[in-house]
Design an enzyme around this catalytic site. Structure first.
Site, mmCIF file in Angstrom:
data_model
loop_
_atom_site.group_PDB
_atom_site.id
_atom_site.type_symbol
_atom_site.label_atom_id
_atom_site.label_comp_id
_atom_site.label_asym_id
_atom_site.label_seq_id
_atom_site.Cartn_x
_atom_site.Cartn_y
_atom_site.Cartn_z
ATOM 1 N N PRO A 106 0.826 -1.212 0.000
ATOM 2 C CA PRO A 106 0.000 0.000 0.000
ATOM 3 C C PRO A 106 0.860 1.261 0.000
ATOM 4 O O PRO A 106 1.751 1.414 0.837
ATOM 5 C CB PRO A 106 -0.793 -0.123 1.305
ATOM 6 C CG PRO A 106 0.094 -0.941 2.209
ATOM 7 C CD PRO A 106 0.817 -1.905 1.309
ATOM 8 N N VAL A 107 0.589 2.140 -0.942
ATOM 9 C CA VAL A 107 1.264 3.444 -1.016
ATOM 10 C C VAL A 107 0.181 4.506 -1.191
ATOM 11 O O VAL A 107 -0.651 4.402 -2.092
ATOM 12 C CB VAL A 107 2.266 3.520 -2.176
ATOM 13 C CG1 VAL A 107 2.930 4.896 -2.215
ATOM 14 C CG2 VAL A 107 3.334 2.430 -2.042
ATOM 15 N N LYS A 303 1.030 -5.423 10.243
ATOM 16 C CA LYS A 303 2.181 -4.893 9.501
ATOM 17 C C LYS A 303 2.964 -3.918 10.383
ATOM 18 O O LYS A 303 2.383 -3.019 10.992
ATOM 19 C CB LYS A 303 1.695 -4.181 8.244
ATOM 20 C CG LYS A 303 2.792 -3.584 7.367
ATOM 21 C CD LYS A 303 2.172 -3.052 6.085
ATOM 22 C CE LYS A 303 3.186 -2.446 5.145
ATOM 23 N NZ LYS A 303 3.683 -1.140 5.610
ATOM 24 N N SER A 325 8.268 -5.113 8.760
ATOM 25 C CA SER A 325 8.319 -3.882 7.973
ATOM 26 C C SER A 325 8.824 -2.710 8.796
ATOM 27 O O SER A 325 8.517 -2.610 9.989
ATOM 28 C CB SER A 325 6.910 -3.559 7.441
ATOM 29 O OG SER A 325 6.865 -2.272 6.847
ATOM 30 N N HIS A 327 8.085 0.273 7.385
ATOM 31 C CA HIS A 327 7.315 1.272 6.636
ATOM 32 C C HIS A 327 8.211 1.962 5.605
ATOM 33 O O HIS A 327 8.123 3.152 5.361
ATOM 34 C CB HIS A 327 6.709 2.309 7.590
ATOM 35 C CG HIS A 327 5.427 2.914 7.088
ATOM 36 N ND1 HIS A 327 4.200 2.454 7.445
ATOM 37 C CD2 HIS A 327 5.189 3.962 6.250
ATOM 38 C CE1 HIS A 327 3.254 3.172 6.865
ATOM 39 N NE2 HIS A 327 3.836 4.097 6.120
ATOM 40 N N SER A 359 9.790 -3.533 2.876
ATOM 41 C CA SER A 359 10.842 -2.539 3.123
ATOM 42 C C SER A 359 12.194 -3.007 2.582
ATOM 43 O O SER A 359 12.729 -4.033 3.018
ATOM 44 C CB SER A 359 10.986 -2.183 4.609
ATOM 45 O OG SER A 359 9.758 -1.738 5.137
ATOM 46 N N GLY A 360 12.686 -2.272 1.608
ATOM 47 C CA GLY A 360 13.987 -2.554 1.036
ATOM 48 C C GLY A 360 13.973 -3.490 -0.149
ATOM 49 O O GLY A 360 15.010 -3.724 -0.767
ATOM 50 N N ARG A 382 8.281 1.285 -3.436
ATOM 51 C CA ARG A 382 8.766 2.414 -4.229
ATOM 52 C C ARG A 382 8.990 2.066 -5.698
ATOM 53 O O ARG A 382 8.740 2.895 -6.580
ATOM 54 C CB ARG A 382 10.058 2.954 -3.624
ATOM 55 C CG ARG A 382 9.864 3.681 -2.293
ATOM 56 C CD ARG A 382 11.187 4.248 -1.801
ATOM 57 N NE ARG A 382 11.026 5.051 -0.596
ATOM 58 C CZ ARG A 382 11.219 4.608 0.645
ATOM 59 N NH1 ARG A 382 11.543 3.324 0.839
ATOM 60 N NH2 ARG A 382 11.071 5.411 1.678
#
Length: 430
Positions: A106-107, A303, A325, A327, A359-360, A382
């Protein structure tokens, strides 16, 4: 053995074949196929506000770096002379067989990046079969996004609002929209210290961006109307600024009549102020999970879990899954990297619930490392957002296909034919 089997046909080979055949006619991929180049291209394309929101992390961004450094501490040890001509990259999560151990995380506020925002991501996810986790801070109502996905898998993220009635409404909407799990984000009970956004004086939600799940919700609309009714007689509710009006025009589609009929009314500003007042609840504790569990039949996935003791307690409380996570490094500076936390969390819960990693994650090779360390699947963030900013829906689709394709090839090139063959024995510490 036929030629297809000998050649090791799979998602990776098909993706390579597509790219190289197009290259014969001078056509290149729409977006770069490696994350570093993808991020660099996005930096040139996105506005300062969009880039600050998407790329930025908390504080000095040490956690963003830690998430990546954690991957760099592991190396894969390939094995040879194994028959890897046929490979299965699929995994099962909550009764659904997925094409790869990958979801789109989710973003929020994707309208900063592309005008089609969540809709473009939803279509790309549906086309690839990779689940999309609808953001609680989406730019498009979840019902609209779900309709664009047909029968494709989707989950719903939940931020725990100060209004339990609103939380319950969001849960019921997720059920009706065909979501197959609820991802309860625990690491954002308060907004982290994010210098990139602070230096720009930019919070998208304060401009009405990324709050479509709220403005489309009947409980939230009632709360806004109550706010206006209470404030107006006392003259405390100012008219919206012109900038706020422009930013909130899109809300009229999600909230028919009220905004569209009179954008100079106090309602748009009240919607933003109501959101800011009820967005998150810092007071939630373990005792609240039972209430949440009683309000939905969907699997609950927590999460933001990084400590093994929290993981054990969550499973004891009856949750159905965990996401390790940070975040994306956006909440706590100098936190442990998510991948560094993964092995201890996996050891703490064993086989009781699936553990995912967020994350990452940047590549198919990253997904292989994480699954070898015990993650059932990874959430991508991302990278697909950069693809969205550069090329819309096709950009998102290509990023997903590239990650899945690389995972498939790396699986085979390391001597494996299925995800469940990946264990820590595949890896060595760098």
């Amino acid at each position: 053995m036929d030629a297809t089997a000998r050649n090791g046909a799979g998602t990776g080979r098909r993706r390579q074949d597509e790219v190289y055949r197009a290259g014969v006619y001078g056509r290149r991929p729409r977006v770069p196929t490696v994350h570093t180049a993808l991020a660099a291209a996005a930096r040139r394309r996105l506005t300062d506000r969009a880039l600050g929101y998407v790329a930025g992390g908390a504080g000095g961004e040490a956690t963003v770096r830690a998430d990546r450094a954690a991957f760099d501490r592991w190396q894969v040890v390939p094995r040879v002379l194994r028959d890897v001509s046929s490979r299965d990259t699929s995994v099962e999560l909550f009764g659904r067989r997925l094409p790869a151990p990958l979801l789109l995380g989710p973003v929020g506020a994707l309208e900063l990046v592309h005008r089609e925002a969540d809709l473009a991501v939803a279509r790309a996810a549906a086309a690839t079969g990779v689940p999309m986790v609808f953001s609680n801070q989406a730019s498009v109502p979840l019902e609209t996004t779900a309709a664009a996905m047909g029968d494709a898998p989707r989950w719903m993220q939940l931020y725990w609002s100060t209004s339990d009635e609103l939380v319950e409404s969001l849960l019921h909407r997720a059920e009706r929209a065909g979501c197959e799990a609820v991802v309860v984000t625990l690491d954002t009970t308060m907004l982290g210290w994010r210098p990139r956004d602070l230096d720009l004086g930019h919070l998208p939600f304060a401009l009405g961006k990324g709050i479509a799940q709220y403005t489309s919700d009947p409980v939230f609309r009632r709360l806004v109307e109550e706010r206006v009714a209470t404030a107006a007689p006392q003259g405390r509710q100012p008219l919206p600024t012109p900038a706020a009006v422009r930013a909130l025009v899109g809300m009229a589609k999600a909230w028919p009549g009220s905004l569209a009929d009179n954008l100079r009314s106090p309602l748009p500003r009240a919607a933003v102020e109501t959101f800011l007042a009820i967005y998150s609840r810092p007071s939630i504790t373990w005792d609240d999970l039972a209430w949440l569990r009683s309000r939905t039949s969907l699997p609950l996935v927590l999460k933001g879990v990084l400590h093994p003791d929290d993981a054990r307690r969550a499973v004891d409380a009856g949750v159905d899954g965990l996401v390790v996570s940070t975040h994306g490094g956006r909440q706590v500076d100098r936190s442990i990297g998510a991948l560094d936390a993964l092995p201890d969390v996996v050891a703490a819960v064993g086989d009781r619930v699936p553990v995912l990693l967020d994350s990452g994650v940047r590549s198919g090779a990253d997904v292989l490392v994480a699954t070898a360390l015990g993650a059932r699947a990874c959430l991508l963030g991302r990278s697909y957002v950069y693809g969205l900013g550069l090329a819309g829906e096709p950009g998102v689709r290509q990023v997903v296909e590239d990650v899945v394709g690389e995972f498939d090839l790396t699986l085979g090139l390391t001597g494996h034919t299925a995800v469940d063959q990946l264990t820590p024995e595949v890896l060595r510490r760098a």
